[in-house]
Design an enzyme around this catalytic site. Structure first.
Site, PDB file in Angstrom:
ATOM      1  N   ASP A 458       0.833  -1.207   0.000  1.00  0.00           N
ATOM      2  CA  ASP A 458       0.000   0.000   0.000  1.00  0.00           C
ATOM      3  C   ASP A 458       0.872   1.263   0.000  1.00  0.00           C
ATOM      4  O   ASP A 458       2.097   1.207   0.258  1.00  0.00           O
ATOM      5  CB  ASP A 458      -0.897  -0.035   1.245  1.00  0.00           C
ATOM      6  CG  ASP A 458      -2.229   0.682   1.053  1.00  0.00           C
ATOM      7  OD1 ASP A 458      -2.332   1.486   0.107  1.00  0.00           O
ATOM      8  OD2 ASP A 458      -3.140   0.458   1.862  1.00  0.00           O
ATOM      9  N   ASP A 518     -10.715   1.843  -3.639  1.00  0.00           N
ATOM     10  CA  ASP A 518     -11.236   1.392  -2.344  1.00  0.00           C
ATOM     11  C   ASP A 518     -12.748   1.248  -2.387  1.00  0.00           C
ATOM     12  O   ASP A 518     -13.347   0.752  -1.436  1.00  0.00           O
ATOM     13  CB  ASP A 518     -10.872   2.408  -1.249  1.00  0.00           C
ATOM     14  CG  ASP A 518      -9.494   2.130  -0.666  1.00  0.00           C
ATOM     15  OD1 ASP A 518      -8.860   1.146  -1.082  1.00  0.00           O
ATOM     16  OD2 ASP A 518      -9.050   2.908   0.198  1.00  0.00           O
TER      17      ASP A 518
HETATM   18  C1  DGJ Z   1      -5.905   1.809   1.839  1.00  0.00           C
HETATM   19  C2  DGJ Z   1      -6.249   0.609   0.999  1.00  0.00           C
HETATM   20  O1  DGJ Z   1      -6.651   1.008  -0.265  1.00  0.00           O
HETATM   21  C3  DGJ Z   1      -7.308  -0.196   1.719  1.00  0.00           C
HETATM   22  O2  DGJ Z   1      -7.710  -1.285   0.922  1.00  0.00           O
HETATM   23  C4  DGJ Z   1      -6.752  -0.666   3.033  1.00  0.00           C
HETATM   24  O3  DGJ Z   1      -5.676  -1.535   2.802  1.00  0.00           O
HETATM   25  C5  DGJ Z   1      -6.298   0.528   3.857  1.00  0.00           C
HETATM   26  N1  DGJ Z   1      -5.400   1.366   3.106  1.00  0.00           N
HETATM   27  C6  DGJ Z   1      -5.637   0.077   5.119  1.00  0.00           C
HETATM   28  O4  DGJ Z   1      -5.072   1.100   5.792  1.00  0.00           O
END
Ligand code: DGJ
Length: 703
Positions: A458, A518
């Protein structure tokens, strides 16, 4: 870039030359410009085509407002001979911008599928090489290289990876914009006079997809029209520019650099990231086909040997930070019961992490939540028949972390100033060798000590302060992944940046999937995925069934709809199956089983989008030689009572296909020809919003 066998060419004599893909021909010639211009891009020309005649036929006449030798836009626009648009290169020695006037140099070569052109300015003390190469899918990779032949340092403030004077038919641009959870919103408009374009500044491509664009004709649609699709294969900042004046239009794309970011010592050189260019002669689906073929054959790591894409269960929208070993075991068991194959522990597993305010940098399991470490959980997951994935965000550091207390200066910061955070975190300075070495050590230990099959990598904040470090940061990030992949070649990696903030070919050459958004709301995902799928095939697009109602949009959609949408990607679940009603869980399990049945086709076939006049309908279809699976979904109520027949182009016209509706109780009991399905189509019950249908086509003569 691998170059094909090429012959030495003297481009100083002004002759036209061509390169050919499997089905396209590009022709180049000097048209007043010192550097050649692209004078034709289209379907394959006969081998005997007289290129000199072609060049004369398309040569625009000089007009009175131009210098005597008209300096037209070329593959390398430069100002020294009266070209008034944006030069491809801005470089300095000391404070002064260098005037430049490149002339062809020896050493240029042109081969059947690519060229290497060399230009020099002996007074400025630089040379430029322009490389284009046609690869799989008839996609072109282009880059430029600058070398400092002077005796003093040379600062490169701007350099294009690719400059492309646009064919006359390219009158419109489809570009993308967006935000967190609403990535890749498409916008199409006529190319305006003057300058338009975009750049990113956050050290990554960003949510708005400015590193992807399509220049096309006015009638460009799903299956019709000419288009040139363009991408910058770079995970740092990009700069794209479309410039239109009274002489025509040109597009340029390259890395965005801060002044002084790239300084070349005498003898030093800088190679730009690749630009990726596809010529589609039959609409959006032609561009899609070219990009997918190229990505599958030339970009994704060892794509030919990938095992089937396993169904994920990701903990984020199921439990968020509320995890411990018992809760995760419960979740994994619920996942196993519906057919999950990989269990992914997202954010929240490492020392002290209870919310997003702390602990980034401390990549050891939280002792309270995992008293036996990670291994007992991993063993339980393995016992349930699943492999294990883990979330990391290696480039980041929380000010409240053991790492920060030990190394307060490892983050990007300006000495003497405060340290502004985003999501309560700072960015590590990866260009410092000791920082990258530390991160490699941490990740290497994690992957060596535990049976981890997959990392979700991430990146949740932008790069600032960014005093000219973005390019080096992106290079160091790539080097870190490369080193890790070498040490752990079987570990799959996903590129995530709060969703789709860092999706590009440089990441995709190192990763196995991306996280497009997301936003798991199936209606939003249909739109987001349609845009991503212009460039990326289904197997790399993580696509999850989330909780209901959706935590971002608040929308409640039926499970049968959500699960069908999730099937057209790399399917996963990001909700607690144990918390679902029995009927929902049953429906989800049936869709997972169906995905397993069809994923071989979905992840290797040719994908196309289906065309509708009705803006409330979405459709996509993936076909190979014998089978096809389509998804048709209604998102909004129509103004008409009944949807018109849905047409399914792209099947073999004279073959007959049996039509089935997987997961529906009814079978169509029909067999129709590919031509009939393309021309007349099928009427489907599509009157209610949030209705989706899966339609399977099985070729009869192949059974
Ligand atoms: C952002 C990501 O896009 C989410 O899927 C998740 O992993 C969160 N971060 C966790 O902090």
């Amino acid at each position: 870039m691998e170059r094909d066998a090429a012959s030495s060419t003297d481009i100083r004599d002004g002759h036209a030359f061509r390169i050919d893909g499997d089905a396209i021909t590009l022709v180049f010639a000097q048209q007043g410009s010192v550097v050649p211009a692209l004078i034709h891009a289209g379907a394959a020309l006969p081998a005997a085509e007289d290129l000199g005649a072609l060049a004369r036929a398309v040569q625009p006449p000089r007009h009175a407002s131009q210098p005597e030798i008209a300096p037209l836009a070329s593959l390398w626009p430069q100002s020294g001979r009266g070209y008034m648009g944006q030069p491809a290169l801005i470089a300095r020695r000391g404070d002064k911008a260098l005037p430049m006037d490149l002339v062809p140099d020896a050493g240029s070569t042109v081969g059947p599928r690519g060229f290497h052109l060399v230009f020099t300015d002996p007074v400025a003390g630089i040379s430029i090489a322009i490389d284009w190469q046609i690869s799989s899918g008839d996609v072109i990779r282009a880059r430029s290289t600058i070398t400092n032949h002077g005796t003093t340092p040379l600062a490169v403030d701007r350099i294009a990876s690719l400059c492309l004077p646009l064919p006359a038919w390219a009158t419109h641009a489809t570009r993308f914009h967006g935000r967190w959870a609403a990535e890749m919103q498409e916008g199409t408009a006529a190319i305006p006079h003057g300058r338009s374009g975009g750049a990113s500044r956050g050290g990554r491509p960003g949510f708005d997809g400015g590193n992807w664009l399509i220049l096309h004709d006015a009638g460009f649609s799903a299956d019709q029209g000419h288009g040139l699709a363009l991408h910058l294969a770079w995970s740092g900042d990009h700069d794209s520019l479309i410039e239109r004046d009274a002489d025509g239009a040109i597009v340029q794309i390259g890395p965005r650099l801060d002044p002084g970011e790239i300084v070349l010592a005498p003898g030093g050189r800088f190679v730009t990231p690749d630009a990726v260019l596809a010529l589609g002669l039959a609409g959006r689906n032609a561009v899609r086909r070219a990009f997918h073929a190229h990505l599958r054959r030339d970009v994704l790591p060892d794509r030919a040997n990938w095992p089937a894409r396993r169904v994920h269960l990701n903990s984020w929208e199921a439990v968020a930070f509320g995890m411990d070993e018992d809760r995760l075991v419960q979740l994994a068991r619920a996942g196993q019961a519906i057919g999950i194959e990989r269990f992914v522990v997202d954010d929240g597993w490492f020392a002290g992490r209870r919310d997003d305010r702390t602990s980034l940098g401390d990549w050891v399991p939280d002792a309270q939540r995992f008293p036996a470490g990670l291994d007992r959980l991993i063993a339980t997951v393995a016992g349930l028949g699943m492999d294990f994935g883990l979330w990391v965000e290696p480039e980041m550091i929380s000010p409240d972390s053991a790492l920060y207390r030990a190394q307060p200066d490892w983050c990007l910061h300006r000495a003497g100033l405060d340290r502004p955070t985003q999501r309560h975190q700072l960015v590590l300075d990866l260009a410092r060798p000791e920082v990258s070495a530390h991160l490699f050590g941490v990740l290497d230990r994690l992957l060596t000590a535990h049976a981890i099959a997959y990392l979700k990598w991430d990146h949740n904040r932008e790069l600032f302060p960014n005093d000219g470090v973005g390019h080096a940061q992106a290079q160091a990030h790539h080097a870190l992944i490369d080193r890790l992949r070498l040490a752990h070649p079987n570990v799959e990696i996903e590129s995530c940046a709060s969703g789709g903030g860092r999706i590009d070919h440089a990441m995709l050459s190192r990763c196995h999937r991306v996280w497009p958004s997301d936003n798991n709301d199936a209606i939003d995902r249909l739109r987001i995925n349609r845009a991503w799928s212009l460039f990326l095939p289904p197997e790399v697009l993580g696509n999850h069934v989330g909780p209901c109602p959706n935590p971002i949009t608040g929308r409640a959609l039926p499970m049968a709809f959500r699960a069908k949408v999730a099937m057209f990607g790399h399917m996963g679940v990001e909700a607690d199956p144990g918390a679902m009603a029995e009927a929902e869980r049953h429906t989800l399990a049936a869709h997972i089983a169906c995905y397993k049945q069809y994923r071989g086709l979905l992840h290797s076939g040719v994908q196309r989008e289906l065309a509708f006049a009705d803006a409330g309908l979405f459709g996509t279809m993936v076909a190979d030689d014998t089978n096809a699976l389509a998804l048709v979904a209604r998102t909004d109520l129509s103004g008409d009572y009944n949807a018109r027949a849905v047409r399914f182009p792209g099947l073999v016209p004279d073959a007959f296909y049996e039509i089935g509706f997987p997961l529906a109780d009814s079978a169509a009991g029909l067999a129709l020809s590919g031509r009939m399905l393309a021309d007349a189509g099928l009427v489907l019950p599509l009157s209610r919003p949030a209705t989706a249908h899966l339609i399977a086509f099985t070729r009869q003569d192949h059974r």
